[in-house]
Design an enzyme around this catalytic site. Structure first.
Site, mmCIF file in Angstrom:
data_model
loop_
_atom_site.group_PDB
_atom_site.id
_atom_site.type_symbol
_atom_site.label_atom_id
_atom_site.label_comp_id
_atom_site.label_asym_id
_atom_site.label_seq_id
_atom_site.Cartn_x
_atom_site.Cartn_y
_atom_site.Cartn_z
ATOM 1 N N ASN A 14 0.863 -1.190 0.000
ATOM 2 C CA ASN A 14 0.000 0.000 0.000
ATOM 3 C C ASN A 14 0.898 1.238 0.000
ATOM 4 O O ASN A 14 1.490 1.568 1.022
ATOM 5 C CB ASN A 14 -0.901 -0.040 1.244
ATOM 6 C CG ASN A 14 -1.766 1.199 1.357
ATOM 7 O OD1 ASN A 14 -1.813 2.034 0.438
ATOM 8 N ND2 ASN A 14 -2.461 1.333 2.471
ATOM 9 N N LYS A 16 0.073 4.252 -0.234
ATOM 10 C CA LYS A 16 -0.568 5.418 0.412
ATOM 11 C C LYS A 16 -0.392 6.679 -0.451
ATOM 12 O O LYS A 16 -0.395 6.570 -1.674
ATOM 13 C CB LYS A 16 -0.049 5.585 1.839
ATOM 14 C CG LYS A 16 -0.194 4.295 2.656
ATOM 15 C CD LYS A 16 0.014 4.465 4.128
ATOM 16 C CE LYS A 16 -0.171 3.122 4.822
ATOM 17 N NZ LYS A 16 -0.099 3.201 6.276
ATOM 18 N N HIS A 104 -9.642 1.171 4.989
ATOM 19 C CA HIS A 104 -8.338 1.316 5.649
ATOM 20 C C HIS A 104 -8.501 2.234 6.856
ATOM 21 O O HIS A 104 -9.279 3.190 6.816
ATOM 22 C CB HIS A 104 -7.308 1.894 4.664
ATOM 23 C CG HIS A 104 -5.916 1.833 5.209
ATOM 24 N ND1 HIS A 104 -5.434 2.763 6.103
ATOM 25 C CD2 HIS A 104 -4.919 0.935 5.015
ATOM 26 C CE1 HIS A 104 -4.185 2.435 6.421
ATOM 27 N NE2 HIS A 104 -3.847 1.329 5.788
ATOM 28 N N GLU A 106 -6.822 4.575 7.944
ATOM 29 C CA GLU A 106 -6.605 6.009 7.688
ATOM 30 C C GLU A 106 -7.856 6.634 7.068
ATOM 31 O O GLU A 106 -8.162 7.797 7.324
ATOM 32 C CB GLU A 106 -5.361 6.188 6.804
ATOM 33 C CG GLU A 106 -4.090 5.974 7.612
ATOM 34 C CD GLU A 106 -2.927 5.377 6.834
ATOM 35 O OE1 GLU A 106 -2.934 5.437 5.596
ATOM 36 O OE2 GLU A 106 -2.014 4.829 7.484
ATOM 37 N N GLU A 176 -5.340 -4.840 10.700
ATOM 38 C CA GLU A 176 -4.300 -3.809 10.866
ATOM 39 C C GLU A 176 -4.616 -2.988 12.112
ATOM 40 O O GLU A 176 -5.442 -2.064 12.057
ATOM 41 C CB GLU A 176 -4.300 -2.851 9.663
ATOM 42 C CG GLU A 176 -3.883 -3.451 8.357
ATOM 43 C CD GLU A 176 -3.321 -2.375 7.422
ATOM 44 O OE1 GLU A 176 -2.214 -2.583 6.912
ATOM 45 O OE2 GLU A 176 -3.969 -1.335 7.225
ATOM 46 N N GLY A 182 2.588 2.370 10.854
ATOM 47 C CA GLY A 182 3.539 3.462 10.708
ATOM 48 C C GLY A 182 4.275 3.825 11.982
ATOM 49 O O GLY A 182 4.904 4.872 12.085
ATOM 50 N N SER A 218 3.547 -2.036 10.448
ATOM 51 C CA SER A 218 4.994 -2.090 10.669
ATOM 52 C C SER A 218 5.617 -3.440 10.292
ATOM 53 O O SER A 218 6.553 -3.909 10.959
ATOM 54 C CB SER A 218 5.349 -1.718 12.118
ATOM 55 O OG SER A 218 4.943 -0.392 12.390
HETATM 56 P P1 13P Z 1 3.063 0.429 7.728
HETATM 57 O O1 13P Z 1 3.572 -0.845 7.128
HETATM 58 O O2 13P Z 1 3.792 1.649 7.249
HETATM 59 O O3 13P Z 1 2.932 0.346 9.215
HETATM 60 O O4 13P Z 1 1.550 0.621 7.166
HETATM 61 C C1 13P Z 1 0.660 -0.425 7.271
HETATM 62 C C2 13P Z 1 -0.547 -0.084 6.507
HETATM 63 O O5 13P Z 1 -1.326 0.764 6.876
HETATM 64 C C3 13P Z 1 -0.756 -0.793 5.228
HETATM 65 O O6 13P Z 1 -2.044 -0.577 4.748
#
Ligand code: 13P
Length: 262
Positions: A14, A16, A104, A106, A176, A182, A218
């Site tokens: 992803n 982002k 997601h 976010e 997740e 992150g 992560s």
């Molecule tokens: P990270 O791997 O940067 O923690 O992000 C995970 C994520 O949100 C993937 O959709």
């Protein structure tokens, strides 16, 4: 491990809101070169670029015959019309997108995507015949209160209940936890194992026994080999998917695990 010997691993990168279309082309070319010369036999590889990069990435995938498919990071639940700034499923399908990330964390936390909108969006994706990667996961407060199992079950049931059995077969579940995204602090092996078992129980209640399950938060080349043994089929990777080396190391760790199951 409960997996069947014909099961395949799955790694989704992803990206982002990172990489303009020039950078995106560069990254997918790098990934493509390695995968064409050292193919992975037991793992499906997917990238989810920003909308504005999809066309360029699909051109590279096609021209270089890269064994990678494309997911979108989000889609609007409506089919078309007056939704300024939004993107429809038909538009994504036309670009060669085969999967869509839905809900997601976010989107849920930063853009107020409610459980009802997640549910409507999921229905739009599977009605259109695409695969959906349904994201669920709790924040730290819920985890500290030890209410994560009930929270995740609630998210899953709310999103999946309206779907027919055939539509449910198009869903990949991605757990997740928000506190791991992150942050550099991934869930531990014990935590991943416990929640995987729980998610699989809920999925089975919904007639989705054997649905693909991903962990995200992560994930890195350092922890992938250990986490893949904890009841998940692969990973949804954020930060580490932005560099070919780290992304491919994670893909390789998953593939090695599946190769051993043969
Ligand atoms: P990270 O791997 O940067 O923690 O992000 C995970 C994520 O949100 C993937 O959709």
């Amino acid at each position: 491990m409960e997996r069947m010997s014909d099961a395949r691993g799955l790694v989704v990168g992803n990206w982002k809101m990172n990489l303009d279309f020039v950078e995106a082309v560069h990254l997918i070319q790098q990934i493509g070169v390695v995968l064409r010369h050292q193919p992975v036999g037991h793992t499906d590889v997917v990238v989810a670029p920003p909308f504005v990069d999809l066309r360029s990435v699909s051109s590279v995938l096609e021209a270089d015959r890269v064994p990678v498919t494309m997911a979108a990071q989000h889609v609007n639940a409506y089919d078309a019309g007056a939704h300024t700034g939004e993107i429809s499923l038909a538009q994504l399908t036309r670009l060669g997108v085969t999967q869509v990330i839905v809900g997601h964390s976010e989107r849920r936390t930063l853009y107020a995507m409610s459980d009802d909108v997640v549910r409507a969006t999921l229905l739009t994706v599977v009605r259109g015949g695409l695969r959906a990667i349904l994201c669920v996961g709790e924040d730290l407060e819920v985890r500290n209160a030890m209410e994560h199992d009930a929270f995740v079950a609630g998210q899953l049931r709310h999103a999946l209940e309206p779907l027919t059995p055939v539509q449910r077969s198009l869903v990949t579940i991605a757990y997740e936890p928000r506190w791991a995204i992150g942050t550099g602090r991934s869930a531990t092996s014990d935590e991943v194992r416990a929640i995987s078992a729980h998610v699989r129980l809920v999925a089975t209640e919904l007639g989705m026994e054997g649905a693909p399950l991903l962990y995200g938060g992560s994930v890195s080349p350092e922890n992938a080999a250990e986490l893949i043994g904890q009841g998940v089929n692969g990973f949804l990777v954020g930060g580490a998917s932005l560099k070919a080396d780290s992304f491919l190391a994670i893909v390789r760790a998953v593939d090695d695990c599946y190769a051993e199951l043969r």
